[in-house]
Enzyme design. Structure first.
Site, short mmCIF file in Angstrom:
data_model
loop_
_atom_site.label_atom_id
_atom_site.label_comp_id
_atom_site.label_asym_id
_atom_site.label_seq_id
_atom_site.Cartn_x
_atom_site.Cartn_y
_atom_site.Cartn_z
N ALA A 15 0.50 -1.69 0.06
CA ALA A 15 -0.25 0.32 0.02
C ALA A 15 0.67 0.94 -0.14
O ALA A 15 0.40 2.33 0.28
CB ALA A 15 -0.76 0.01 1.64
N ALA A 16 2.07 0.84 -0.25
CA ALA A 16 2.75 2.31 -0.53
C ALA A 16 3.23 3.29 -1.38
O ALA A 16 3.80 4.30 -1.83
CB ALA A 16 4.28 1.60 -0.13
N ARG A 21 -1.95 7.41 -11.60
CA ARG A 21 -3.17 7.50 -11.85
C ARG A 21 -4.47 8.41 -11.72
O ARG A 21 -5.91 8.23 -12.47
CB ARG A 21 -3.12 6.16 -12.67
N ASN A 178 -1.38 -10.97 -15.10
CA ASN A 178 -0.41 -11.25 -12.83
C ASN A 178 -1.53 -10.52 -12.32
O ASN A 178 -1.52 -9.21 -12.40
CB ASN A 178 1.27 -10.79 -13.38
C1 UD1 Z 1 1.62 -4.74 -10.61
C2 UD1 Z 1 2.56 -5.67 -10.97
C3 UD1 Z 1 1.88 -5.81 -12.22
C4 UD1 Z 1 0.67 -6.81 -12.22
C5 UD1 Z 1 -0.10 -6.12 -11.83
C6 UD1 Z 1 -1.56 -6.08 -10.57
C7 UD1 Z 1 4.76 -5.43 -10.56
C8 UD1 Z 1 6.13 -4.99 -10.41
N1 UD1 Z 1 3.82 -5.38 -11.47
O1 UD1 Z 1 1.73 -3.40 -11.35
O2 UD1 Z 1 2.78 -7.69 -12.87
O3 UD1 Z 1 -0.29 -7.02 -13.16
O4 UD1 Z 1 0.08 -5.28 -10.42
O5 UD1 Z 1 -2.39 -4.85 -9.97
O6 UD1 Z 1 4.63 -5.63 -9.58
N2 UD1 Z 1 2.91 -0.53 -4.17
C9 UD1 Z 1 4.06 -0.30 -3.28
N3 UD1 Z 1 5.32 0.27 -3.56
C10 UD1 Z 1 5.84 0.85 -4.52
C11 UD1 Z 1 5.13 0.49 -5.39
C12 UD1 Z 1 3.70 -0.29 -5.44
O7 UD1 Z 1 3.84 -0.54 -2.15
O8 UD1 Z 1 7.17 0.83 -4.18
C13 UD1 Z 1 1.94 -1.26 -3.84
C14 UD1 Z 1 0.91 0.25 -4.27
O9 UD1 Z 1 0.58 1.34 -3.45
C15 UD1 Z 1 -0.09 -1.06 -4.41
C16 UD1 Z 1 0.49 -2.25 -5.50
O10 UD1 Z 1 2.24 -2.32 -4.49
O11 UD1 Z 1 -1.21 -1.51 -3.91
C17 UD1 Z 1 0.70 -2.76 -7.04
O12 UD1 Z 1 1.15 -1.44 -7.79
P1 UD1 Z 1 1.45 -0.94 -9.28
O13 UD1 Z 1 2.26 0.36 -8.61
O14 UD1 Z 1 0.01 -0.72 -8.83
O15 UD1 Z 1 2.02 -2.07 -9.54
P2 UD1 Z 1 1.24 -2.10 -11.48
O16 UD1 Z 1 1.66 -1.38 -12.47
O17 UD1 Z 1 -0.16 -2.19 -11.04
CA CA Z 2 -2.07 -1.69 -10.17
#
Ligand code: UD1
Ligand code: CA
Length: 486
Positions: A15-16, A21, A178
């Site tokens: 959740a970080a 978007r 994924n």
């Molecule tokens: C991610 C996956 C992707 C998958 C998709 C599903 C990765 C690299 N990609 O992409 O393969 O299809 O989710 O919904 O994992 N978050 C953190 N720290 C960070 C970045 C993100 O905690 O540094 C958390 C976000 O708050 C979020 C989740 O991880 O809850 C997913 O992050 P997001 O940036 O939305 O990843 P996607 O591009 O959707």
């Molecule tokens: Ca996502």
């Protein structure tokens, strides 16, 4: 920790992320669907698996998210992600907080809210049954744009995951995505995360790289395909937020229909996750039942009604109304066009009718406020009837005061009750009364001066008008036909 705790299971919730978007002041994972933040749905589902530990990783708008976690899942551990970006880094730091834990780690995304307990239990069973190092929950979707793609080798085994931004055109054709939900063996996860780099389009540590690394290390890597494509819906923008809200609502509506609730138009009926409905409740179109609203058996709600944190008794009927923190008794009637503000308590068989606003008021059993009224800071006894246009003047510009109306009181039309004021049991008031003084039980309160008719005023002061002519005609007819009109 209860005795059915799965001591071999820890859950990490991501959740970080910034949620760029969404273009919002509110952190993405705190946007609500079904009356609960996205993150709340995920934490609720995680709790249903009874894991030994829950770790939530926060960074963006850290205090707001951490406060929400403390409320939604008080037992969860909050971990702060450092400046290194990416889901891989988030999980790595969560693992540090799980030092000593050596079971299975389920990773959930705070922005994938529709995942269900049974789907997660199925993922874990598959993972444990195959003794895999990692099992990713995948899904076949019509539009895979934006998701990471699951790439399989010639024999169909999972090889690696490629992010949309790093994928070739050919890889982007893959419709198996994924979901962002995985089960890992803790030890394997820690080893492979240490080898994840930021050498990719987003210069982030991708958690997804662990799949390819584990596979190359000769470990067992698997994918469990989600039974229902909508379960994996990730919320990245407000289009997906609305879609997730709609899908969740569909689920909730169907659950209540199967539990004996008639919902005439599911498409325009919105029911929050925390609402409780009894059998034989009927919900008519364009109705929103929000927050912790509870509706008892046989009640009819709608059309065009919004209830938030309300209690509705058996067989009550509520039409075209807006109510918040109100209690509506059994067989009571509300609306059409009524506005019930917090603290309204309507007794059994009572009525709050058309163009009536109420606030912080108790209206006793069988009592009616049927038309065109404002009732605020008032206590009304039983079997009272307030005439059309009853207004409580509860505010003197400095303080709010109460109006107390006893049992069996009938008020005339268009009364103003200037608070603080008490109307005794059984009292009555005349039409147009402005009641500034207490009325004793059984008294008739009249405040309007007796009517005085000034004969001939119109003909004298408005000669030549239509009104004067009409009056003249009426009077001469009256005089000539004296008595003949009966
Ligand atoms: C991610 C996956 C992707 C998958 C998709 C599903 C990765 C690299 N990609 O992409 O393969 O299809 O989710 O919904 O994992 N978050 C953190 N720290 C960070 C970045 C993100 O905690 O540094 C958390 C976000 O708050 C979020 C989740 O991880 O809850 C997913 O992050 P997001 O940036 O939305 O990843 P996607 O591009 O959707
Ligand atoms: Ca996502």
């Amino acid at each position: 920790m209860s005795d059915h705790t799965d001591t071999d299971l820890a859950v990490i919730v991501l959740a970080a992320g910034q949620g760029t978007r969404m273009r919002s002041r509110l952190p993405k994972v705190l946007h609500p669907i079904g009356g609960t933040p996205l993150l709340g749905h995920v934490l609720h589902t995680a709790a249903a698996l009874a894991p030994a530990r829950v770790v939530v990783v926060v960074r963006h708008d850290r205090d707001a998210v951490a406060a929400a976690v403390a409320e939604l899942a008080p037992d969860a551990t909050i971990v702060d992600q450092d400046e290194i970006p990416g889901t891989g880094r988030a999980v790595q730091q969560a693992l540090d907080a799980l030092a000593g834990f050596d079971g299975d780690v389920l990773v959930l995304s705070g922005d994938v809210p529709l995942i269900e307990r049974d789907t997660l239990a199925g993922l874990l069973d598959a993972h444990r049954g195959r003794a895999a190092s990692v099992t990713v929950l995948s899904s076949h979707v019509a539009d895979p744009a934006g998701y990471g793609r699951v790439l399989r080798d010639a024999s169909g085994d999972v090889e690696r995951i490629v992010e949309q931004k790093d994928a070739t055109d050919h890889e982007r054709q893959v419709a198996e995505i994924n979901s962002g939900v995985y089960a890992f063996r803790a030890a394997s996860l820690a080893v492979h995360l240490a080898a994840v780099t930021r050498d990719n389009a987003q210069q982030e540590m991708y958690l997804t790289d662990v799949i390819g690394l584990a596979r190359r290390a000769g470990e067992r890597v698997a994918a469990a395909v989600a039974p229902d494509a909508t379960a994996a819906l990730g919320v990245n923008d407000r289009v997906q937020l609305a879609e997730a809200a709609r899908l969740l609502n569909e689920r909730i509506v169907r659950r209540w229909q199967r539990a004996g609730v008639t919902i005439q138009d599911p498409a325009t009926t919105w029911i929050d996750a925390a609402v409780t409905l009894a059998e034989d409740v009927t919900v008519l179109p364009n109705t929103q039942l929000l927050r912790a609203t509870v509706v008892e058996r046989g009640a009819t709600i709608g059309p065009d009604t919004t209830l938030s944190d309300c209690e509705v008794g058996e067989d009550a009927v509520i039409r075209r109304a807006d109510a918040t923190l109100a209690v509506i008794g059994a067989r009571a009637q509300v609306g059409p066009f009524a506005y019930l503000r917090p603290g309204t308590v309507l007794g059994a068989g009572g009525k709050i009718g058309t163009y009536v606003e109420t606030k912080n008021s108790r209206i006793g059993e069988g009592s009616k406020v049927p038309h065109l009224s404002y009732i605020g800071d008032t206590d009304i006894g039983v079997n009272v009837n307030l005439g059309a246009g009853a207004i409580t003047a509860n505010y003197d510009d400095i303080d709010k005061h109460r109006t107390v109306i006893g049992d069996e009181v009938h008020s005339g039309s268009h009364n103003v009750f200037v608070a603080p004021v008490r109307i005794g049991d059984g009292a009555k008031t005349g039409a147009g009364a402005v009641v500034r003084k207490d009325v004793p039980p059984g008294a008739l309160a009249l405040t309007v001066a007796p009517q005085r008719n000034v004969e001939g005023w119109v003909e004298k002061n408005r000669p030549g008008t239509g009104a004067a002519a009409a009056a003249e005609r009426a009077r001469s007819a009256q005089e000539s036909g004296d008595g003949t009109q009966g």
